[in-house]
Design a protein around this motif. Structure first.
Motif, PDB file in Angstrom:
ATOM      1  N   TYR A  15       0.797  -1.227   0.000  1.00 51.80           N
ATOM      2  CA  TYR A  15       0.000   0.000   0.000  1.00 51.80           C
ATOM      3  C   TYR A  15       0.833   1.284   0.000  1.00 51.80           C
ATOM      4  O   TYR A  15       0.279   2.372  -0.093  1.00 51.80           O
ATOM      5  CB  TYR A  15      -0.944   0.013   1.211  1.00 51.80           C
ATOM      6  N   GLY A  16       2.150   1.160   0.142  1.00 53.46           N
ATOM      7  CA  GLY A  16       3.003   2.334   0.080  1.00 53.46           C
ATOM      8  C   GLY A  16       3.188   3.012   1.423  1.00 53.46           C
ATOM      9  O   GLY A  16       2.478   2.727   2.400  1.00 53.46           O
ATOM     10  N   ALA A  17       4.150   3.931   1.468  1.00 52.12           N
ATOM     11  CA  ALA A  17       4.497   4.618   2.712  1.00 52.12           C
ATOM     12  C   ALA A  17       3.355   5.449   3.263  1.00 52.12           C
ATOM     13  O   ALA A  17       3.281   5.693   4.480  1.00 52.12           O
ATOM     14  CB  ALA A  17       5.721   5.505   2.479  1.00 52.12           C
ATOM     15  N   ASP A  18       2.440   5.894   2.403  1.00 54.50           N
ATOM     16  CA  ASP A  18       1.345   6.736   2.866  1.00 54.50           C
ATOM     17  C   ASP A  18       0.486   6.011   3.903  1.00 54.50           C
ATOM     18  O   ASP A  18      -0.119   6.648   4.767  1.00 54.50           O
ATOM     19  CB  ASP A  18       0.490   7.165   1.674  1.00 54.50           C
ATOM     20  N   ASP A  19       0.432   4.685   3.840  1.00 55.53           N
ATOM     21  CA  ASP A  19      -0.364   3.923   4.796  1.00 55.53           C
ATOM     22  C   ASP A  19       0.156   4.100   6.214  1.00 55.53           C
ATOM     23  O   ASP A  19      -0.599   4.017   7.182  1.00 55.53           O
ATOM     24  CB  ASP A  19      -0.360   2.441   4.413  1.00 55.53           C
ATOM     25  N   PHE A  20       1.459   4.352   6.334  1.00 56.10           N
ATOM     26  CA  PHE A  20       2.083   4.532   7.644  1.00 56.10           C
ATOM     27  C   PHE A  20       1.635   5.839   8.297  1.00 56.10           C
ATOM     28  O   PHE A  20       1.608   5.952   9.522  1.00 56.10           O
ATOM     29  CB  PHE A  20       3.606   4.529   7.490  1.00 56.10           C
ATOM     30  N   GLY A  36      -3.055   5.741   6.709  1.00 53.97           N
ATOM     31  CA  GLY A  36      -3.881   4.557   6.484  1.00 53.97           C
ATOM     32  C   GLY A  36      -4.028   3.664   7.696  1.00 53.97           C
ATOM     33  O   GLY A  36      -4.055   4.121   8.847  1.00 53.97           O
ATOM     34  N   GLN A  37      -4.076   2.371   7.436  1.00 53.55           N
ATOM     35  CA  GLN A  37      -4.334   1.390   8.485  1.00 53.55           C
ATOM     36  C   GLN A  37      -3.213   1.335   9.511  1.00 53.55           C
ATOM     37  O   GLN A  37      -3.468   1.191  10.719  1.00 53.55           O
ATOM     38  CB  GLN A  37      -4.527   0.005   7.849  1.00 53.55           C
ATOM     39  N   ILE A  38      -1.974   1.407   9.052  1.00 54.90           N
ATOM     40  CA  ILE A  38      -0.849   1.395  10.000  1.00 54.90           C
ATOM     41  C   ILE A  38      -0.924   2.626  10.902  1.00 54.90           C
ATOM     42  O   ILE A  38      -0.720   2.530  12.120  1.00 54.90           O
ATOM     43  CB  ILE A  38       0.493   1.333   9.261  1.00 54.90           C
ATOM     44  N   ALA A  39      -1.238   3.794  10.327  1.00 51.95           N
ATOM     45  CA  ALA A  39      -1.377   5.012  11.121  1.00 51.95           C
ATOM     46  C   ALA A  39      -2.456   4.844  12.188  1.00 51.95           C
ATOM     47  O   ALA A  39      -2.277   5.233  13.350  1.00 51.95           O
ATOM     48  CB  ALA A  39      -1.703   6.193  10.216  1.00 51.95           C
ATOM     49  N   LEU A  91       1.993   9.865  22.995  1.00 52.21           N
ATOM     50  CA  LEU A  91       1.806  11.259  22.571  1.00 52.21           C
ATOM     51  C   LEU A  91       1.440  11.423  21.096  1.00 52.21           C
ATOM     52  O   LEU A  91       0.966  12.477  20.699  1.00 52.21           O
ATOM     53  CB  LEU A  91       3.091  12.051  22.852  1.00 52.21           C
ATOM     54  N   ILE A  92       1.679  10.417  20.277  1.00 49.51           N
ATOM     55  CA  ILE A  92       1.531  10.583  18.832  1.00 49.51           C
ATOM     56  C   ILE A  92       0.060  10.534  18.431  1.00 49.51           C
ATOM     57  O   ILE A  92      -0.683   9.630  18.813  1.00 49.51           O
ATOM     58  CB  ILE A  92       2.311   9.489  18.086  1.00 49.51           C
ATOM     59  N   THR A  93      -0.351  11.536  17.640  1.00 51.25           N
ATOM     60  CA  THR A  93      -1.726  11.648  17.157  1.00 51.25           C
ATOM     61  C   THR A  93      -1.749  11.562  15.639  1.00 51.25           C
ATOM     62  O   THR A  93      -0.706  11.596  14.978  1.00 51.25           O
ATOM     63  CB  THR A  93      -2.345  12.987  17.589  1.00 51.25           C
ATOM     64  N   PHE A  94      -2.969  11.478  15.073  1.00 53.49           N
ATOM     65  CA  PHE A  94      -3.094  11.511  13.613  1.00 53.49           C
ATOM     66  C   PHE A  94      -2.488  12.800  13.064  1.00 53.49           C
ATOM     67  O   PHE A  94      -1.867  12.804  12.001  1.00 53.49           O
ATOM     68  CB  PHE A  94      -4.568  11.410  13.205  1.00 53.49           C
ATOM     69  N   ASP A  95      -2.683  13.902  13.780  1.00 58.21           N
ATOM     70  CA  ASP A  95      -2.151  15.183  13.321  1.00 58.21           C
ATOM     71  C   ASP A  95      -0.629  15.166  13.269  1.00 58.21           C
ATOM     72  O   ASP A  95      -0.023  15.709  12.342  1.00 58.21           O
ATOM     73  CB  ASP A  95      -2.637  16.300  14.250  1.00 58.21           C
ATOM     74  N   ASP A  96      -0.004  14.529  14.254  1.00 56.60           N
ATOM     75  CA  ASP A  96       1.460  14.421  14.250  1.00 56.60           C
ATOM     76  C   ASP A  96       1.942  13.644  13.027  1.00 56.60           C
ATOM     77  O   ASP A  96       2.908  14.050  12.359  1.00 56.60           O
ATOM     78  CB  ASP A  96       1.945  13.709  15.515  1.00 56.60           C
ATOM     79  N   LEU A  97       1.282  12.545  12.741  1.00 58.99           N
ATOM     80  CA  LEU A  97       1.684  11.738  11.592  1.00 58.99           C
ATOM     81  C   LEU A  97       1.447  12.477  10.280  1.00 58.99           C
ATOM     82  O   LEU A  97       2.252  12.394   9.344  1.00 58.99           O
ATOM     83  CB  LEU A  97       0.910  10.416  11.591  1.00 58.99           C
ATOM     84  N   GLU A  98       0.350  13.231  10.232  1.00 59.36           N
ATOM     85  CA  GLU A  98       0.007  13.972   9.015  1.00 59.36           C
ATOM     86  C   GLU A  98       1.005  15.093   8.749  1.00 59.36           C
ATOM     87  O   GLU A  98       1.362  15.368   7.601  1.00 59.36           O
ATOM     88  CB  GLU A  98      -1.402  14.543   9.153  1.00 59.36           C
ATOM     89  N   ARG A  99       1.463  15.747   9.815  1.00 65.80           N
ATOM     90  CA  ARG A  99       2.283  16.956   9.650  1.00 65.80           C
ATOM     91  C   ARG A  99       3.784  16.703   9.667  1.00 65.80           C
ATOM     92  O   ARG A  99       4.561  17.627   9.416  1.00 65.80           O
ATOM     93  CB  ARG A  99       1.942  17.966  10.751  1.00 65.80           C
ATOM     94  N   CYS A 100       4.230  15.490   9.985  1.00 68.07           N
ATOM     95  CA  CYS A 100       5.675  15.277  10.093  1.00 68.07           C
ATOM     96  C   CYS A 100       6.342  15.513   8.733  1.00 68.07           C
ATOM     97  O   CYS A 100       5.767  15.242   7.690  1.00 68.07           O
ATOM     98  CB  CYS A 100       5.984  13.886  10.620  1.00 68.07           C
ATOM     99  N   GLU A 101       7.558  16.045   8.782  1.00 70.15           N
ATOM    100  CA  GLU A 101       8.256  16.451   7.566  1.00 70.15           C
ATOM    101  C   GLU A 101       9.596  15.734   7.424  1.00 70.15           C
ATOM    102  O   GLU A 101      10.210  15.336   8.409  1.00 70.15           O
ATOM    103  CB  GLU A 101       8.528  17.956   7.587  1.00 70.15           C
ATOM    104  N   VAL A 102      10.025  15.612   6.200  1.00 71.58           N
ATOM    105  CA  VAL A 102      11.375  15.153   5.890  1.00 71.58           C
ATOM    106  C   VAL A 102      12.120  16.326   5.274  1.00 71.58           C
ATOM    107  O   VAL A 102      11.622  16.955   4.336  1.00 71.58           O
ATOM    108  CB  VAL A 102      11.352  13.968   4.910  1.00 71.58           C
ATOM    109  N   PHE A 103      13.281  16.630   5.809  1.00 71.23           N
ATOM    110  CA  PHE A 103      14.059  17.767   5.323  1.00 71.23           C
ATOM    111  C   PHE A 103      15.186  17.278   4.424  1.00 71.23           C
ATOM    112  O   PHE A 103      15.930  16.370   4.779  1.00 71.23           O
ATOM    113  CB  PHE A 103      14.657  18.559   6.499  1.00 71.23           C
ATOM    114  N   GLU A 104      15.302  17.884   3.282  1.00 73.82           N
ATOM    115  CA  GLU A 104      16.407  17.575   2.379  1.00 73.82           C
ATOM    116  C   GLU A 104      17.237  18.832   2.207  1.00 73.82           C
ATOM    117  O   GLU A 104      16.724  19.879   1.800  1.00 73.82           O
ATOM    118  CB  GLU A 104      15.899  17.094   1.025  1.00 73.82           C
TER     119      GLU A 104
END
Length: 307
Positions: free
Chosen positions: A129-134, A137-140, A153-166
């Protein structure tokens, strides 16, 4: 930012804080929002050529078979580290952790296998299902449900807003090679500065691996690591430009601390420097396209970093 302040007992040598219930290092409240899955997905999409499912295949096989406890892993488990919770306390903090890592109140022995079938199932779902599921989706949903049930402490909002910096790599040179290294807070400055110090010191150090050679090598590495730890950090919070420490003038000044007559004590350079751990994690990537790209022999190792 201040939630743990009322529970502080003392500062510990590795640079953190010991709390009366160790909530910042043991159990559900010690877990930060995981970003590696998102970072790996981006790296695969932007720089990779293999299919996501193929990349996860070997990890799925290992997890399905049970991850072996290698001798160096067991050594790290049973070796006490000042200021940290011991491994049995850390790995018995929840019933699921105890099931994975312990048996009869002790850490698994060298040669035993951790029962990582649940990890295999998670990786299979990520492959399908790809990384988005984490993160959505169901994994989240499973992550958030487990956190809610156990005071995490982790919420849906935390998972939605987390960023990867390049970020652009930190560039340096060594013996006519142009080198790209991780920018802060990564340790590229330590490596590049050590190389610049070595460039002038090792050339006149006599026999390779001789006494003088080994001494100068150690001194250069000490100064490179100390400068990185003292003078750089996450650019969102530390404004110092690490490139300034790679100039010929600064390298010459830092190199002035090196003496062939005695070993440098880092305390001579800085007080209260947080000691290095014996353990760390990194991902190094290299392929035929990242070596000797042209006549200037650029050596590039570039990958998104997660934060």
């Amino acid at each position: 930012a201040t939630m743990f302040e009322p529970f502080i007992i003392e500062r510990v040598r590795w640079g953190g804080w010991r709390l009366k219930d160790r909530a910042n290092e043991v159990g559900y409240q010690s877990v930060c929002t995981p970003t590696f899955v998102k970072a790996a997905d981006r790296a695969s999409r932007q720089y990779g050529r293999l299919a996501w499912q193929d990349l996860l295949g070997p990890a799925i096989e290992i997890a399905a078979a049970g991850a072996p406890v290698f001798h160096h892993v067991h050594d790290r488990w049973v070796r006490p580290t000042e200021g940290y919770a011991d491994s049995v306390e850390r790995h018995s903090a929840t019933p699921e952790a105890a099931r994975l890592y312990t048996r009869n109140g002790s850490m698994l022995a060298t040669g035993e296998r951790m029962p990582t079938d649940d990890l295999a199932a998670t990786l299979k779902r990520l492959a399908a299902y790809g990384a988005d599921d984490f993160y959505r989706g169901q994994i989240a949903a499973a992550i958030v449900s487990d956190m809610r049930a156990h005071g995490g402490l982790i919420t849906f909002d935390d998972l939605e807003r987390c960023e990867v910096f390049e970020r652009e790599p930190l560039w340096g040179t060594y013996r006519n090679l142009r080198i790209a290294a991780p920018s802060p807070p990564g340790g590229g400055l330590a490596m590049l500065l050590s190389l610049k110090l070595l460039e002038s010191r090792i050339a006149t150090a006599g026999t390779h691996n001789g006494d003088l050679h080994a001494h100068r090598l150690a001194e250069c590495l000490k100064l490179g690591l100390a400068t990185w730890k003292l003078r750089s950090g996450d650019p969102r919070f530390v404004q110092t430009d690490p490139r300034a420490f790679l100039s010929e003038t600064v390298v010459r000044k830092i190199g002035g601390y090196i003496s062939d007559e005695r070993a440098l004590k880092i305390g001579d350079v800085a007080e209260n420097l947080v000691p290095d751990s014996r353990d760390t994690t990194q991902v190094s990537v290299i392929d035929r396209k990242s070596t000797r790209l042209n006549s200037s022999h650029e050596w590039i190792s570039r990958m998104p970093s997660s934060a």
